[in-house]
Design an enzyme around this catalytic site. Sequence first.
Site, PDB file in Angstrom:
ATOM      1  N   HIS A  14       0.856  -1.206   0.000  1.00 53.06           N
ATOM      2  CA  HIS A  14       0.000   0.000   0.000  1.00 53.06           C
ATOM      3  C   HIS A  14       0.885   1.247   0.000  1.00 53.06           C
ATOM      4  O   HIS A  14       1.432   1.625   1.032  1.00 53.06           O
ATOM      5  CB  HIS A  14      -0.882  -0.016   1.255  1.00 53.06           C
ATOM      6  CG  HIS A  14      -1.873   1.108   1.345  1.00 53.06           C
ATOM      7  ND1 HIS A  14      -3.179   0.902   1.743  1.00 53.06           N
ATOM      8  CD2 HIS A  14      -1.763   2.442   1.122  1.00 53.06           C
ATOM      9  CE1 HIS A  14      -3.822   2.064   1.750  1.00 53.06           C
ATOM     10  NE2 HIS A  14      -2.972   3.017   1.385  1.00 53.06           N
ATOM     11  N   HIS A  16       1.391   5.434  -1.734  1.00 53.49           N
ATOM     12  CA  HIS A  16       0.950   6.562  -2.558  1.00 53.49           C
ATOM     13  C   HIS A  16       2.189   7.196  -3.173  1.00 53.49           C
ATOM     14  O   HIS A  16       3.034   7.731  -2.447  1.00 53.49           O
ATOM     15  CB  HIS A  16       0.228   7.609  -1.707  1.00 53.49           C
ATOM     16  CG  HIS A  16      -0.989   7.066  -1.023  1.00 53.49           C
ATOM     17  ND1 HIS A  16      -2.249   7.180  -1.546  1.00 53.49           N
ATOM     18  CD2 HIS A  16      -1.128   6.376   0.142  1.00 53.49           C
ATOM     19  CE1 HIS A  16      -3.123   6.600  -0.733  1.00 53.49           C
ATOM     20  NE2 HIS A  16      -2.465   6.104   0.294  1.00 53.49           N
ATOM     21  N   LEU A  17       2.311   7.122  -4.500  1.00 55.34           N
ATOM     22  CA  LEU A  17       3.500   7.696  -5.149  1.00 55.34           C
ATOM     23  C   LEU A  17       3.220   9.052  -5.776  1.00 55.34           C
ATOM     24  O   LEU A  17       4.146   9.704  -6.257  1.00 55.34           O
ATOM     25  CB  LEU A  17       4.066   6.715  -6.190  1.00 55.34           C
ATOM     26  CG  LEU A  17       4.573   5.382  -5.622  1.00 55.34           C
ATOM     27  CD1 LEU A  17       5.021   4.443  -6.747  1.00 55.34           C
ATOM     28  CD2 LEU A  17       5.710   5.585  -4.626  1.00 55.34           C
ATOM     29  N   ARG A  18       1.938   9.482  -5.765  1.00 56.02           N
ATOM     30  CA  ARG A  18       1.557  10.806  -6.297  1.00 56.02           C
ATOM     31  C   ARG A  18       1.929  10.939  -7.774  1.00 56.02           C
ATOM     32  O   ARG A  18       2.170   9.954  -8.446  1.00 56.02           O
ATOM     33  CB  ARG A  18       2.195  11.932  -5.473  1.00 56.02           C
ATOM     34  CG  ARG A  18       2.035  11.795  -3.957  1.00 56.02           C
ATOM     35  CD  ARG A  18       0.609  11.704  -3.508  1.00 56.02           C
ATOM     36  NE  ARG A  18       0.451  11.915  -2.066  1.00 56.02           N
ATOM     37  CZ  ARG A  18      -0.580  11.480  -1.363  1.00 56.02           C
ATOM     38  NH1 ARG A  18      -1.546  10.786  -1.922  1.00 56.02           N
ATOM     39  NH2 ARG A  18      -0.673  11.725  -0.078  1.00 56.02           N
ATOM     40  N   ASN A  42      -5.423   7.203  -5.801  1.00 57.09           N
ATOM     41  CA  ASN A  42      -6.172   8.428  -5.425  1.00 57.09           C
ATOM     42  C   ASN A  42      -5.405   9.694  -5.785  1.00 57.09           C
ATOM     43  O   ASN A  42      -5.218  10.592  -4.979  1.00 57.09           O
ATOM     44  CB  ASN A  42      -6.541   8.418  -3.939  1.00 57.09           C
ATOM     45  CG  ASN A  42      -5.331   8.468  -3.029  1.00 57.09           C
ATOM     46  OD1 ASN A  42      -4.251   8.002  -3.393  1.00 57.09           O
ATOM     47  ND2 ASN A  42      -5.487   9.028  -1.840  1.00 57.09           N
ATOM     48  N   LYS A  98      -9.443   0.005  -5.427  1.00 54.53           N
ATOM     49  CA  LYS A  98      -9.421   0.626  -4.102  1.00 54.53           C
ATOM     50  C   LYS A  98     -10.712   1.386  -3.843  1.00 54.53           C
ATOM     51  O   LYS A  98     -11.134   2.206  -4.667  1.00 54.53           O
ATOM     52  CB  LYS A  98      -8.227   1.583  -4.006  1.00 54.53           C
ATOM     53  CG  LYS A  98      -8.101   2.305  -2.689  1.00 54.53           C
ATOM     54  CD  LYS A  98      -7.650   1.375  -1.575  1.00 54.53           C
ATOM     55  CE  LYS A  98      -7.760   2.005  -0.190  1.00 54.53           C
ATOM     56  NZ  LYS A  98      -6.762   3.018   0.079  1.00 54.53           N
ATOM     57  N   HIS A 135     -10.520   0.903   2.152  1.00 53.81           N
ATOM     58  CA  HIS A 135     -10.334   1.886   3.224  1.00 53.81           C
ATOM     59  C   HIS A 135     -11.561   1.650   4.115  1.00 53.81           C
ATOM     60  O   HIS A 135     -12.654   2.133   3.829  1.00 53.81           O
ATOM     61  CB  HIS A 135     -10.286   3.310   2.675  1.00 53.81           C
ATOM     62  CG  HIS A 135      -9.995   4.306   3.755  1.00 53.81           C
ATOM     63  ND1 HIS A 135      -8.832   5.028   3.827  1.00 53.81           N
ATOM     64  CD2 HIS A 135     -10.714   4.662   4.853  1.00 53.81           C
ATOM     65  CE1 HIS A 135      -8.841   5.786   4.916  1.00 53.81           C
ATOM     66  NE2 HIS A 135      -9.980   5.585   5.544  1.00 53.81           N
ATOM     67  N   HIS A 177      -4.597  -0.856   6.279  1.00 56.08           N
ATOM     68  CA  HIS A 177      -4.175  -0.086   7.463  1.00 56.08           C
ATOM     69  C   HIS A 177      -5.036  -0.297   8.709  1.00 56.08           C
ATOM     70  O   HIS A 177      -5.695   0.632   9.179  1.00 56.08           O
ATOM     71  CB  HIS A 177      -4.045   1.401   7.121  1.00 56.08           C
ATOM     72  CG  HIS A 177      -5.107   1.982   6.204  1.00 56.08           C
ATOM     73  ND1 HIS A 177      -6.453   1.919   6.461  1.00 56.08           N
ATOM     74  CD2 HIS A 177      -4.988   2.651   5.031  1.00 56.08           C
ATOM     75  CE1 HIS A 177      -7.118   2.512   5.490  1.00 56.08           C
ATOM     76  NE2 HIS A 177      -6.245   2.965   4.607  1.00 56.08           N
ATOM     77  N   ASP A 252       1.481   2.590   3.580  1.00 56.24           N
ATOM     78  CA  ASP A 252       0.603   3.748   3.410  1.00 56.24           C
ATOM     79  C   ASP A 252       1.414   5.040   3.384  1.00 56.24           C
ATOM     80  O   ASP A 252       0.974   6.069   3.901  1.00 56.24           O
ATOM     81  CB  ASP A 252      -0.477   3.804   4.500  1.00 56.24           C
ATOM     82  CG  ASP A 252      -1.671   4.644   4.046  1.00 56.24           C
ATOM     83  OD1 ASP A 252      -1.644   5.147   2.904  1.00 56.24           O
ATOM     84  OD2 ASP A 252      -2.620   4.805   4.822  1.00 56.24           O
ATOM     85  N   HIS A 256       2.760  14.601   1.656  1.00 57.29           N
ATOM     86  CA  HIS A 256       2.058  15.845   1.325  1.00 57.29           C
ATOM     87  C   HIS A 256       3.077  16.971   1.394  1.00 57.29           C
ATOM     88  O   HIS A 256       4.005  16.925   2.221  1.00 57.29           O
ATOM     89  CB  HIS A 256       0.938  16.122   2.330  1.00 57.29           C
ATOM     90  CG  HIS A 256      -0.249  15.233   2.172  1.00 57.29           C
ATOM     91  ND1 HIS A 256      -1.243  15.475   1.253  1.00 57.29           N
ATOM     92  CD2 HIS A 256      -0.600  14.083   2.798  1.00 57.29           C
ATOM     93  CE1 HIS A 256      -2.160  14.524   1.329  1.00 57.29           C
ATOM     94  NE2 HIS A 256      -1.790  13.652   2.262  1.00 57.29           N
TER      95      HIS A 256
HETATM   96  O1  DOR Z   1      -4.018   9.374   5.696  1.00 57.84           O
HETATM   97  C1  DOR Z   1      -4.281   9.027   4.560  1.00 57.84           C
HETATM   98  N1  DOR Z   1      -3.680   9.589   3.486  1.00 57.84           N
HETATM   99  N2  DOR Z   1      -5.208   8.078   4.366  1.00 57.84           N
HETATM  100  C2  DOR Z   1      -5.661   7.779   3.154  1.00 57.84           C
HETATM  101  O2  DOR Z   1      -6.514   6.945   3.053  1.00 57.84           O
HETATM  102  C3  DOR Z   1      -5.175   8.526   1.961  1.00 57.84           C
HETATM  103  C4  DOR Z   1      -3.835   9.064   2.182  1.00 57.84           C
HETATM  104  C5  DOR Z   1      -3.375  10.076   1.151  1.00 57.84           C
HETATM  105  O3  DOR Z   1      -3.570   9.845  -0.039  1.00 57.84           O
HETATM  106  O4  DOR Z   1      -2.779  11.084   1.546  1.00 57.84           O
HETATM  107 ZN    ZN Z   2      -3.375   4.968   1.743  1.00 56.84          ZN
END
Ligand code: DOR
Ligand code: ZN
Length: 356
Positions: A14, A16-18, A42, A98, A135, A177, A252, A256
Amino acid sequence: MSDTITIKKPFDAHVHLRRGAMLRAVTPITAERFASAIVMPNTEPPIDTVEMAAEYKKEILAAVPVGNSFEPLMTLYLTKNLTPAEIEKGVGNIHGVKSYPYGATTNSQWGYRSILEAKDVLKKMEEVGMPLLLHGEVHLNEHNEEEDPYDGERLFITDILPRLLDAYPRLKVSLEHMSSASAVDFMEKNGKEGQLVATITPTHLLYDRRQAFSGGYRPLIHMKPLVKTSADRERVRDIAKKGLPFISAGTDSAPHPEGKKFSSCCAFGTFTSPVAVEVYTQIFDELGCLDKLENFLSINGPRFYGVEPSKETITLVKKDWQTTDPVVTDEGVNLWPICNTVHGLGNETIHWQIAK
Ligand code: DOR
Ligand code: ZN
């Protein structure tokens, strides 16, 4: 007691690579530490077609350092545009779908209020063997009122998940998670290799909500699901320690920009990839179950997704270190990982290191 351990190169179930500059900054970090990863969809816009996933994969591969064989495994976002036909088209290339509950977290605005509404897509996924990645929180109830965010996971586990599993008994499901005793209790009873699995983050193993508010509010450990009580964290540690074949690591890692973490409305997401493997190792050491680490980090995840565990290995040594600096994108934006000495909880020392 052993102070060095060699395991197959980990699998991140799991991440997130943006996109864009953030992707270019964080992809090499994941690729150095993980042989392969399940990449969350996402992004903005969300990845909800097979074609978009293929383009996204290309962007990721272009950011992988030369000579590194990291394999991103792509997923689709369960938006209202996702059709059964697209699921069928994704077989072989798409590793999961997802589900985000509408409004619950970062970029969840394209999700269904409840997973139970996505009937036709779920039927098709069950038919073709496409995993559903959950989720697992109730954010809005059936009257569209927001639930208490500390209670969302428990509500999902006690109300929604049993109905989902009853309606689609052959659907492969990963509960992402786990953060609460309710989720752990449910998985201990119902988890099944290849069928119903769950992932654990470093954040939920390390912290409870006292730390989230220790000395003030701690943006870097603000994520969904929220970190919970120490009793919840103990239960998450308990299930990790059991070495069950249906429990695996999912970092996870969710970076940001500094400006979104340290703002009046802190974004949900903990940036864990720079320290995740080391933190998992440290906790397994503390729990006295380093013998279970390789299955958790490197074997159980790939097995569920039908890929071979890595043939490469990594070695970790028991040696203290600290993370002091942010990761900086090529556009000059700071991304702060958990545990760092500047914005973490203060002077956090990590007790294991990846050997160079
Ligand atoms: O804390 C989180 N950040 N939970 C998520 O489900 C998404 C993720 C994000 O994409 O920043
Ligand atoms: Zn996530």
